[in-house]
Design an enzyme around this catalytic site. Structure first.
Site, PDB file in Angstrom:
ATOM      1  N   GLU A 263       0.879  -1.182   0.000  1.00  0.00           N
ATOM      2  CA  GLU A 263       0.000   0.000   0.000  1.00  0.00           C
ATOM      3  C   GLU A 263       0.903   1.214   0.000  1.00  0.00           C
ATOM      4  O   GLU A 263       1.535   1.540   1.003  1.00  0.00           O
ATOM      5  CB  GLU A 263      -0.913  -0.036   1.239  1.00  0.00           C
ATOM      6  CG  GLU A 263      -1.985   1.032   1.243  1.00  0.00           C
ATOM      7  CD  GLU A 263      -1.679   2.166   2.196  1.00  0.00           C
ATOM      8  OE1 GLU A 263      -1.225   3.227   1.697  1.00  0.00           O
ATOM      9  OE2 GLU A 263      -1.876   2.012   3.403  1.00  0.00           O
ATOM     10  N   CYS A 302      -1.386   8.916   3.407  1.00  0.00           N
ATOM     11  CA  CYS A 302      -1.268   8.252   2.106  1.00  0.00           C
ATOM     12  C   CYS A 302      -2.505   8.521   1.251  1.00  0.00           C
ATOM     13  O   CYS A 302      -2.470   8.342   0.035  1.00  0.00           O
ATOM     14  CB  CYS A 302      -1.062   6.757   2.291  1.00  0.00           C
ATOM     15  SG  CYS A 302      -2.329   5.950   3.282  1.00  0.00           S
TER      16      CYS A 302
END
Length: 518
Positions: A263, A302
């Site tokens: 990720e 993120c």
């Protein structure tokens, strides 16, 4: 920064082989992100990673696998309740990461919330140590020969290599899933903020709720741990795409066919629908959403909005309103009343973000915030910090660029400044907006604020292939919406391409990552 000898600093402890162990040597010095003072060091030198992996597989794994899904779920609930009772001490420690109370809430209580969510998932599984999946496959006319899929826990260890921005949530959102599946974990938080992860793990171990061997912690470097993985293990990574690609190519992962879930940070976008004019409530919702994503965690998410995609006839109005809202944003010590935005996680992060801002400034212009390229102090004295010394802490003001030709000047689609930095870009029609969104080459999340269902549908179907999650936001759902940047435990978190091509959480989907389908 305060001059401190490393020998006088508190050493963080690793938890390995059932014991708390201080790493050998001086280790990496850790600094308070607000004051700039050195206060701890972290080292993993002397840890035997091979033994740690074997301990997880032979001690923790068998105990977890004997438990049923219902028992594991109740274990998660008990742990969540316990950690909730300790949250005040976590908030106090979180301050040193540069986080405000609101930032820490997402990290600490958001992480605990993941435990609660996966505890409740037990109702979707039978009270067995394995599960049956799907329908029976009829393989013969008389049904005397049939097939069925069962799923059992993998007999390895989940190795989680986590990012610095969410030292609690980043750990708990992953371990909730592997523990529920029946797999032990070794957690490697980013060292720069590992002191908060250490505090949480100390409470987890002290609770006595987990079986022995279910959790181990590495606060210092984990360099070399992947040399010891086997085919029953699972490795997850959260962080920069460049580091993720390097780890993913590790020969041992390839040789043993070890699942690797990545990720990575991505260039997420927020689109203002062409139907939304300044007199509509959705316009204010858009501005609030963008400002929140720029300032929460000082932009260190993120999922943060890096690209603000706006109809060309609304660009000026958006700039004016963003400037007005961001001018009210008070930066400083999160313990001081009125402060809305803290600091970056440390001087190393500040240096990196400055470099990326300088790169971006070569192809687009800054329209909110001040930055002097190639200067020793690029932000100078042009922003104020409340209750702290901005030269000692890792403080940075929001920087907003305008890219008037985002199809030609493409740095904004390739370079990410992991801080309070974003770029406004105009679009002519929904097809343009879709193309710009996809130019990020794969993102964790995109959002579109529109009151027109047709526009929403066209955007979602056009952009979905390059996004892990799309939020459609309007005045009807805004009050209950968790917002652009909030992953949900029962929904997949991850994305294609630049975002890493992986999936975390996702309810039952996440659990199956740790099970062998047979």
């Amino acid at each position: 920064m305060t001059t401190v000898t490393k020998t006088s600093l508190r050493k963080l402890e690793n938890f390995a082989l059932g014991k708390w162990i201080s790493g050998e040597g001086e280790g990496q010095t850790l600094y308070n992100a607000i004051t700039g003072d050195a206060f701890a060091s972290a080292s993993s030198k002397g840890l035997d990673f091979a033994k740690m992996c074997d301990y997880a597989r032979t001690v923790g794994g068998p105990k977890l696998r004997k438990m049923t899904f219902h028992e594991r779920g109740r274990m998660l609930k008990e742990l969540a309740i316990y950690l909730q009772s300790k949250k005040d001490q976590f908030y106090k420690i979180s301050w040193a990461t540069g986080a405000t109370k609101a930032d820490s809430w997402v990290d600490i209580e958001g992480g605990i919330g993941n435990l609660f969510s996966y505890a409740s998932l037990r109702r979707q599984f039978s009270n067995e140590s394995f599960c049956v999946e799907g329908d029976v496959a009829k393989l013969s006319k008389q049904n005397t020969f049939i097939g069925h899929h069962i799923c059992v826990p993998k007999e390895g260890v989940a190795i989680h290599i986590n990012a610095f921005n969410f030292p609690v949530w980043g750990m708990l959102e992953k371990v909730a899933v592997n523990w529920f599946a029946g797999v032990p974990a070794i957690v490697k938080p980013a060292t720069i903020t590992s002191f908060l992860t250490e505090a949480v793990v100390k409470e987890i171990i002290a609770s006595g709720i987990l079986p022995e061997g279910a959790l181990q912690l590495i606060c210092g470097s984990a360099n070399g741990i992947l040399d010891h993985v086997i085919n029953q293990d699972i490795v997850t990574f959260t962080g920069s795409a460049s580091t993720g690609k390097m780890l993913k190519a590790h020969p041992r992962l390839l040789e043993e066919a070890v699942p690797f879930n990545m990720e990575a940070d991505s260039l997420n976008c927020c689109i203002l629908g062409s139907d939304v004019t300044p007199d509509k409530p959705e316009f204010d919702i858009f501005i609030k959403e963008v400002v929140r994503e720029i300032t929460t965690k000082a932009g260190q998410k993120c999922t943060a909005v890096r690209r603000i995609i706006v109809p060309e006839n609304q660009v000026e109005q958006v700039i004016n309103l963003l400037h007005k809202r961001l001018a009210q944003n008070i930066i400083g010590d999160p313990n001081v009343e009125g402060v809305r935005m803290g600091s970056l996680a440390g001087q190393s992060q500040l240096k990196e973000v400055k470099e990326k801002v300088e790169q971006l400034s070569k192809s687009q212009k800054i329209i909110i915030g001040d930055f002097v390229p190639q200067s020793r102090d690029p932000f100078g004295n042009k922003f104020e910090v409340k209750g702290a010394d901005k030269h000692k802490g890792a403080f940075m003001p929001p920087i907003i660029f305008l890219n008037e030709n985002p199809f030609k000047n493409t740095d904004c689609h390739n370079i990410e400044a992991f801080g309070p930095v974003s770029t406004i870009m105009p679009y002519k029609n929904i097809e343009d907006a879709i193309q710009l969104a996809k130019m990020g080459k794969g993102s964790l999340v995109s959002s579109i604020i529109t009151a027109d269902d047709k526009i929403a549908k066209q955007y979602v179907l056009g952009a979905a292939s390059m996004h892990g999650r799309i939020l459609v936001l309007n005045n009807e759902c805004a009050k209950e919406s968790t917002g652009h940047g909030s992953p949900m435990p029962m929904l997949v978190h991850g994305g294609p391409g630049r975002a890493g091509g992986g999936e975390e959480m996702g309810g039952k989907r996440g659990v199956f990552h740790y099970l062998q389908r047979t």
